[in-house]
Design a protein around this motif. Sequence first.
Motif, PDB file in Angstrom:
ATOM      1  N   VAL A  90       0.875  -1.171   0.000  1.00 36.93           N
ATOM      2  CA  VAL A  90       0.000   0.000   0.000  1.00 36.93           C
ATOM      3  C   VAL A  90       0.910   1.219   0.000  1.00 36.93           C
ATOM      4  O   VAL A  90       1.903   1.239   0.740  1.00 36.93           O
ATOM      5  CB  VAL A  90      -0.899  -0.005   1.268  1.00 36.93           C
ATOM      6  N   THR A  91       0.634   2.192  -0.841  1.00 37.93           N
ATOM      7  CA  THR A  91       1.436   3.415  -0.793  1.00 37.93           C
ATOM      8  C   THR A  91       0.666   4.488  -0.022  1.00 37.93           C
ATOM      9  O   THR A  91      -0.566   4.539  -0.049  1.00 37.93           O
ATOM     10  CB  THR A  91       1.782   3.946  -2.190  1.00 37.93           C
ATOM     11  N   VAL A  92       1.415   5.321   0.677  1.00 36.27           N
ATOM     12  CA  VAL A  92       0.846   6.446   1.412  1.00 36.27           C
ATOM     13  C   VAL A  92       1.651   7.669   1.004  1.00 36.27           C
ATOM     14  O   VAL A  92       2.876   7.708   1.207  1.00 36.27           O
ATOM     15  CB  VAL A  92       0.935   6.231   2.942  1.00 36.27           C
ATOM     16  N   ASP A 147      -2.218  -6.420  11.202  1.00 39.09           N
ATOM     17  CA  ASP A 147      -1.194  -7.088  10.395  1.00 39.09           C
ATOM     18  C   ASP A 147       0.156  -6.504  10.772  1.00 39.09           C
ATOM     19  O   ASP A 147       0.228  -5.383  11.273  1.00 39.09           O
ATOM     20  CB  ASP A 147      -1.452  -6.876   8.895  1.00 39.09           C
ATOM     21  N   ASP A 148       1.218  -7.270  10.546  1.00 34.58           N
ATOM     22  CA  ASP A 148       2.535  -6.669  10.701  1.00 34.58           C
ATOM     23  C   ASP A 148       2.995  -6.153   9.341  1.00 34.58           C
ATOM     24  O   ASP A 148       2.390  -6.487   8.308  1.00 34.58           O
ATOM     25  CB  ASP A 148       3.544  -7.602  11.373  1.00 34.58           C
ATOM     26  N   ALA A 149       4.020  -5.304   9.336  1.00 38.73           N
ATOM     27  CA  ALA A 149       4.348  -4.580   8.110  1.00 38.73           C
ATOM     28  C   ALA A 149       5.775  -4.082   8.142  1.00 38.73           C
ATOM     29  O   ALA A 149       6.386  -3.950   9.207  1.00 38.73           O
ATOM     30  CB  ALA A 149       3.408  -3.377   7.962  1.00 38.73           C
ATOM     31  N   GLY A 155      -6.307  -4.678   1.223  1.00 40.47           N
ATOM     32  CA  GLY A 155      -7.586  -3.986   1.394  1.00 40.47           C
ATOM     33  C   GLY A 155      -7.803  -3.570   2.840  1.00 40.47           C
ATOM     34  O   GLY A 155      -8.152  -2.424   3.124  1.00 40.47           O
ATOM     35  N   ALA A 156      -7.563  -4.487   3.769  1.00 40.86           N
ATOM     36  CA  ALA A 156      -7.827  -4.217   5.183  1.00 40.86           C
ATOM     37  C   ALA A 156      -6.923  -3.101   5.713  1.00 40.86           C
ATOM     38  O   ALA A 156      -7.371  -2.205   6.442  1.00 40.86           O
ATOM     39  CB  ALA A 156      -7.626  -5.485   6.009  1.00 40.86           C
ATOM     40  N   ASP A 162      -7.891   0.243   4.088  1.00 43.45           N
ATOM     41  CA  ASP A 162      -9.126   0.743   4.715  1.00 43.45           C
ATOM     42  C   ASP A 162      -8.847   1.323   6.100  1.00 43.45           C
ATOM     43  O   ASP A 162      -9.405   2.345   6.472  1.00 43.45           O
ATOM     44  CB  ASP A 162     -10.151  -0.400   4.874  1.00 43.45           C
ATOM     45  N   HIS A 163      -7.994   0.638   6.847  1.00 48.95           N
ATOM     46  CA  HIS A 163      -7.646   1.094   8.196  1.00 48.95           C
ATOM     47  C   HIS A 163      -6.974   2.476   8.134  1.00 48.95           C
ATOM     48  O   HIS A 163      -7.311   3.374   8.907  1.00 48.95           O
ATOM     49  CB  HIS A 163      -6.709   0.061   8.844  1.00 48.95           C
ATOM     50  N   LEU A 164      -6.052   2.646   7.205  1.00 47.41           N
ATOM     51  CA  LEU A 164      -5.364   3.933   7.061  1.00 47.41           C
ATOM     52  C   LEU A 164      -6.361   5.015   6.620  1.00 47.41           C
ATOM     53  O   LEU A 164      -6.377   6.124   7.153  1.00 47.41           O
ATOM     54  CB  LEU A 164      -4.216   3.817   6.048  1.00 47.41           C
ATOM     55  N   GLN A 165      -7.186   4.659   5.654  1.00 46.68           N
ATOM     56  CA  GLN A 165      -8.193   5.589   5.125  1.00 46.68           C
ATOM     57  C   GLN A 165      -9.151   6.027   6.238  1.00 46.68           C
ATOM     58  O   GLN A 165      -9.452   7.209   6.384  1.00 46.68           O
ATOM     59  CB  GLN A 165      -8.966   4.856   4.015  1.00 46.68           C
ATOM     60  N   HIS A 166      -9.587   5.055   7.022  1.00 50.80           N
ATOM     61  CA  HIS A 166     -10.540   5.295   8.100  1.00 50.80           C
ATOM     62  C   HIS A 166      -9.966   6.236   9.164  1.00 50.80           C
ATOM     63  O   HIS A 166     -10.702   6.948   9.841  1.00 50.80           O
ATOM     64  CB  HIS A 166     -10.911   3.940   8.725  1.00 50.80           C
TER      65      HIS A 166
END
Lengths: 423, 132
Positions: free
Chosen positions: A58-60, A107-109, A129-130, A133-137
């Motif tokens: 996932v990119t931020v 999750d770990d990352a 996805g999860a 969504d968590h970051l977006q939320h």
Amino acid sequence: MRTVIKTTPLNSWHRRQGANMADFGGYDMPLWYSSVKDEHLTVLDGAGVFDTSHMAAVTVAGSEAADLLQYCFTNDLNACMGPAKKPLSPGRCVYGAFLDENGHTIDDAIVFYVAADSYMVVINAGMGGAVADHLQHNLGGREAAVTDLSDRLGKMDIQGPAAAKILGGVLADPKTVFAGMPYFSFKGHFDPTSPLADAVRLDDGTPILLSRTGYTGEFGFEMFLAPDKIQRLWERLLEAGHSYDVKPCGLAARDSLRAGAVLPLSHQDIGHWPFINHPWPFALPFTADQTGFTKDFIGRAALEKQTDFSFTHAFAGMDLRKISAGEGSRVIDADGQAIGTVLTCATDMGIGRHDGNIYSVASPDQPEGFKAKGLCCGFVKVDRKLSVGQQVDIADNRRKITVAIVDDIRPHRTARKPMADML
Amino acid sequence: MKAINELNLPEDARYTDDHEWAKKNGDVVRMGISDYAQDQLGDIVFVELPEVGSSFDKGEEFGTVESVKAVSELYMPIGGEVTAINEALADAPELVNSAPYDGGWMMEIKASDPAELEALKSKADYLELLKG
């Protein structure tokens, strides 16, 4: 509804090789090709290649991307590098986890600091996805764009002491690439339009993001590139590594290698319980005296006032015999009391005990006559703190074996060796 | 993973639904696990067998076979007394992978009911089972 199992770009290659395939995280993945033991051992004395395109990224990006990650990720991006706890700098990456408000692991990352205002988060299969969504939320009005790259990015790893020698054979400019590349650093980019893309190119011009990380405890790299370029790189590495006995390796060897390297498997060794009191304190933003945290993050409050006093410890058995981990397993203390369950129980075939001490096939101090017969190892989750050296029994419905709580398992791992020693 | 037509399934052996084989060897019955079973399990790293002299019923669990990934039960193809175990497996469990019907045999059994061996699956019936 029908669940369709996903495939990676290398799926037909694995099947053509007759790999033993299984569903892992929703992907049809190779468990082993011909011998999981040989695959495990080659990573200790040569090199192995692993298809890891099932993993998600996932990119931020944006002016407040760092602030969003600081709030959602356990490690402190401003104080995580080296013993001096320096801020993460571009070209470096760091391990941690995403927690919910209960302090439980989503999750770990590994968070990669790509460039100013640009991060990449690498997570486990099916978790794109999860985590997105968590970051977006939790954006909370921050200026940051979250993009799930699941199934749009190819990934493979080369792990083992010969990894750089082999990889060097397919890079356009290996000398420049390998110069100044410590553990948990990375270079290049998989996007040809990125200004970083020129930093690492294959000799056919393909840009890749090359990271000195992995999930085996051994020296090596993870490589991110366009999915349609994966098979060519895979085949070229097998060709270039022929004289080093490079082998394609499946998830079974990956699992036994990581267990021996005391690395957790997400959703098995960490999961729906508080992410604390485990062998990975470096993933949490502890203050120097270990009594508090250096920053605020989701899950912090729950970890600080946790009531579920469970402890996760690494263990090593006395020989290679193991038990079936999971819900039916038990950890039994010296008084015969059941005190927890076994999270992971695997056999590291590259190690063995001699007079009680653990040696590896790679150990320079092997006693005479030592033969690595394999050792059962993994993680237990128990309701009290155990000390290193303490023995407990672990059991399933079939057998009971005695194991010792340890702070490390496979000795003489190569992951952190200086690059100069590996070229 | 071997395709069904690549499996080595000797005509003169009998097979169980749990993927053991059994074959008459003089006065006793020799047994082990099938080529299909060893291929599914992957590298065998340990075989746990009972003491010579112990007795089990047909279908009873008598030991375990351990791969790098998992521990699996072994079941008696026929009832009887264990008259010999393959001592070579203690140091070379990989024989079960490389030669499941020869060097990788597991035990010899004195059958309590010789008819039990005849009742096991023939190669053709076992193949049908594998094809599902």
